[in-house]
Design an enzyme around this catalytic site. Structure first.
Site, PDB file in Angstrom:
ATOM      1  N   ILE A 257       0.823  -1.218   0.000  1.00 22.32           N
ATOM      2  CA  ILE A 257       0.000   0.000   0.000  1.00 22.32           C
ATOM      3  C   ILE A 257       0.852   1.260   0.000  1.00 22.32           C
ATOM      4  O   ILE A 257       0.399   2.324  -0.406  1.00 22.32           O
ATOM      5  CB  ILE A 257      -0.965  -0.012   1.200  1.00 22.32           C
ATOM      6  CG1 ILE A 257      -1.814  -1.279   1.177  1.00 22.32           C
ATOM      7  CG2 ILE A 257      -1.862   1.216   1.192  1.00 22.32           C
ATOM      8  CD1 ILE A 257      -2.566  -1.499  -0.122  1.00 22.32           C
ATOM      9  N   GLU A 310       8.368   5.553   1.816  1.00 20.62           N
ATOM     10  CA  GLU A 310       7.943   6.760   2.525  1.00 20.62           C
ATOM     11  C   GLU A 310       8.769   7.055   3.781  1.00 20.62           C
ATOM     12  O   GLU A 310       8.263   7.613   4.754  1.00 20.62           O
ATOM     13  CB  GLU A 310       6.450   6.682   2.866  1.00 20.62           C
ATOM     14  CG  GLU A 310       5.577   6.462   1.647  1.00 20.62           C
ATOM     15  CD  GLU A 310       4.084   6.351   1.967  1.00 20.62           C
ATOM     16  OE1 GLU A 310       3.686   6.715   3.094  1.00 20.62           O
ATOM     17  OE2 GLU A 310       3.335   5.892   1.091  1.00 20.62           O
ATOM     18  N   TRP A 387      -8.692  15.181   7.528  1.00 20.96           N
ATOM     19  CA  TRP A 387      -7.763  15.011   8.640  1.00 20.96           C
ATOM     20  C   TRP A 387      -7.006  16.289   8.979  1.00 20.96           C
ATOM     21  O   TRP A 387      -5.910  16.262   9.531  1.00 20.96           O
ATOM     22  CB  TRP A 387      -6.797  13.869   8.331  1.00 20.96           C
ATOM     23  CG  TRP A 387      -7.495  12.527   8.378  1.00 20.96           C
ATOM     24  CD1 TRP A 387      -8.776  12.273   8.773  1.00 20.96           C
ATOM     25  CD2 TRP A 387      -6.945  11.259   8.005  1.00 20.96           C
ATOM     26  NE1 TRP A 387      -9.063  10.939   8.672  1.00 20.96           N
ATOM     27  CE2 TRP A 387      -7.980  10.285   8.204  1.00 20.96           C
ATOM     28  CE3 TRP A 387      -5.710  10.849   7.526  1.00 20.96           C
ATOM     29  CZ2 TRP A 387      -7.778   8.927   7.938  1.00 20.96           C
ATOM     30  CZ3 TRP A 387      -5.514   9.494   7.258  1.00 20.96           C
ATOM     31  CH2 TRP A 387      -6.535   8.559   7.475  1.00 20.96           C
ATOM     32  N   HIS A 520      -2.681  -4.364  11.148  1.00 17.26           N
ATOM     33  CA  HIS A 520      -2.870  -3.804  12.487  1.00 17.26           C
ATOM     34  C   HIS A 520      -2.591  -4.839  13.572  1.00 17.26           C
ATOM     35  O   HIS A 520      -2.614  -4.508  14.760  1.00 17.26           O
ATOM     36  CB  HIS A 520      -4.292  -3.269  12.636  1.00 17.26           C
ATOM     37  CG  HIS A 520      -4.611  -2.172  11.656  1.00 17.26           C
ATOM     38  ND1 HIS A 520      -4.033  -0.931  11.738  1.00 17.26           N
ATOM     39  CD2 HIS A 520      -5.410  -2.138  10.571  1.00 17.26           C
ATOM     40  CE1 HIS A 520      -4.471  -0.168  10.748  1.00 17.26           C
ATOM     41  NE2 HIS A 520      -5.307  -0.881  10.023  1.00 17.26           N
TER      42      HIS A 520
END
Length: 580
Positions: A257, A310, A387, A520
């Site tokens: 992702i 990232e 956000w 998660h």
């Protein structure tokens, strides 16, 4: 069905509070702002009849985030001592409650914004409260619109913000001061708070006229944008053919992702750079070393489409906001996000534009390390808006379109730099859906338009990806399809692919990557577990349109589990290729 048992426990708690001398208890019922089944609405009567007692504590039924005007008559009849209304999100609901408001109830008005960080217009608000006070007298209460959980603590700590911008803001401490000031104005008259009124008026006037807020070039560009700007050159089927020729990927292509583990070395380098201990060049070198590591690991694992990981990004919204005009950042403006996680949302104070490229050089470096396709990674306009602390002086849709045009510039620069795949993440797309069904079509219209405006300027053979986090998508599938992303990745492993069924019955037209393991959780599923999920996906979605990927980004995980999980994921995809 469980209400009776719950009410009995609430009654017990209220009795214990009474014995401790508690006079008032606030009971929050924001669920009343939803479009509830009639059975739920009717349950209000029996519930509060059972909780009612002539003895203290008195009950204040509190609603917020939307209008409850449709329930006004029922709420006014309830045996509670008072009601609270959010007049920031829904000022128009006040009239429905003032009409024949019971003489035995207080009315608490949320007139100071608990969800955003802008100063209250004290003069306008005091005028409203004075008109209500004429009918209610001492039964009028003044409050924030909702809990201050959503507000940072104290703007006085923000010494690095520009003085004019800081003067427009009110954090939790200032909001409590605004409530107290308004109450004093009601009790003692406006002359008693004249200095505060003058300061508030000066702040609002200065903000309205500030060149910091208004950028004519942004307004002109937005006015000149057309439907064509938000439409790809060709329909998806034609684009798919060109993209498959360009990339020549295997069946069930594997990717991630976007983010990879934010290791201690990454965090240390970022902290050192932030405090000035290392310079820009040293920091860039450190981040390039991390990017090179991520690229090598992905190639070793055997992924088909790579990302740069990232490493240089502190946060998926903050990183971009720091480079866009119209955004500002506090030092101490932390608010709780979920669980123990806190975030420091950007402040969108003015017209948004992109002064320079934000990700192109990082992409160029990452792509230079491999011959495999490298995805450019961006955050979408709806998520950037959702956000952040957003502007309250123009419609949300207008701000979203401004952000979209800024991201569009980045998309086109990435394409020019050789990016054949560009992912525009929209994890907050479903989250932004209004509470009232009647307002959802308008939101979806402009949210879809903003996404398309950001990504529709590319060539047919450039593949636009998007990612959406765990949510119930069935009621917005047509809007998701309208985004016209070439590939969408979604979280589905926790639902055991149940969430995917809606996409199947809807016949989602483009390509899709349903997540095959839950990032998660520290648990790393076996290859067979992932294969089972993929087979379920193949039963719902055309296997020729399926991608293989984790549920979400890998930022919060450690390298050992990430390597193990991705190796198993690639193995699952390879096994699936032998079966189809």
């Amino acid at each position: 069905d469980l209400l009776d048992g719950l009410v009995a426990v609430y009654a017990e708690i209220l009795e214990r509070l009474r014995k401790q001398g508690v006079e008032w208890v606030q009971i929050d019922e924001p669920v009343l702002t939803l479009d509830l089944p009639q059975r739920w609405i009717e349950a209000l009567d029996s519930t509060y009849a059972r909780l009612h007692s002539s003895r203290i504590p008195k009950l204040l039924l509190c609603t917020y985030f939307e209008s409850v005007a449709e329930h006004s008559e029922r709420l006014k009849r309830l045996p509670v001592a008072g009601l609270h209304l959010d007049l920031i999100r829904s000022p128009q609901q006040l009239d429905a409650f003032l009409d024949r408001y019971p003489e035995d109830k207080v009315l608490s008005l949320g007139v100071v914004d608990g969800r955003n960080i802008w100063r209250c217009n004290l003069a306008e608000t005091l005028q409203l409260l004075e008109s209500v006070q004429q009918g209610l007298g001492k039964r009028l209460w003044v409050a924030p619109s909702c809990s201050l959980l959503h507000s940072p603590i104290n703007v006085d700590a923000e010494t690095k913000l520009a003085p004019d911008l800081r003067s427009w803001l009110a954090f939790g401490t200032q909001k409590l001061g605004e409530v107290a000031t308004l109450v004093r104005g009601l009790n003692e008259g406006s002359p008693a708070i004249q200095a505060a009124l003058d300061l508030s008026n000066a702040s609002h006037t200065q903000r309205q006229r500030s060149p910091r807020i208004h950028d004519p070039a942004v307004a002109q560009r937005l006015a000149a944008s057309t439907t064509a700007d938000a439409t790809r050159q060709s329909p998806y089927a034609a684009r798919q053919e060109k993209q498959r020729l360009r990339f020549d990927l295997p069946a069930f292509p594997t990717t991630t992702i976007g983010s990879f583990p934010q290791t201690s070395s990454i965090r240390s380098a970022r902290a050192a750079h932030k405090r000035g201990a290392i310079g820009e060049e040293a920091y860039a070198t450190a981040m390039k070393e991390e990017i090179a590591l991520v690229v090598r690991q992905q190639e070793t694992i055997g992924l088909d489409v790579l990302v740069h990981g990232e490493a240089e990004r502190n946060d998926m919204v903050e990183y971009f906001g720091e480079q866009l005009r119209g955004f500002a950042f506090s030092e101490h403006g932390w608010v709780q996000s979920y669980g123990s996680r806190c975030v420091k949302p950007p402040i969108i104070y003015g017209d948004v534009s992109r002064p320079r490229a934000m990700t192109v050089e990082w992409f160029r470096y990452a792509q230079s390390l491999t011959t495999k396709p490298m995805k450019g990674m961006l955050t979408g306009p709806v998520t950037m808006l959702q956000w952040s602390f957003e502007r309250d002086d123009q419609p949300r849709a207008q701000t979203a379109r401004q952000i979209a045009l800024a991201i569009r510039d980045e998309v086109l620069d990435l394409e020019a730099a050789g990016a054949g795949m560009i992912q525009i993440d929209e994890p907050a797309f479903r989250e932004g859906l209004p509470l009232k069904a009647s307002a959802r079509a308008e939101y979806l219209d402009w949210a879809v338009e903003a996404f398309r405006l950001a990504g529709a300027g590319v060539r047919d053979d450039t593949q636009i990806h998007t990612h959406m986090c765990y949510a119930e998508f069935n009621d917005i599938l047509s809007a998701i399809a309208a985004l016209d992303a070439d590939v969408i990745t979604i979280e589905t492993s926790r639902s055991d692919m149940e969430l995917l069924k809606g996409f199947g019955s809807f016949r989602y037209p483009n390509e899709m990557g349903p997540g095959v393991y839950d990032i998660h959780s520290p648990r790393v599923p076996d290859t067979e577990d992932m294969l089972t999920l993929l087979r379920k996906a193949c039963a719902v979605i055309d296997p020729r349109r399926l991608w293989v990927n984790p549920d979400c980004g890998l930022k919060t995980r450690g390298w050992p589990e990430v390597e193990l999980a991705l190796n198993r994921m690639v193995a699952a995809a390879q096994l699936l290729r032998t079966q189809y």
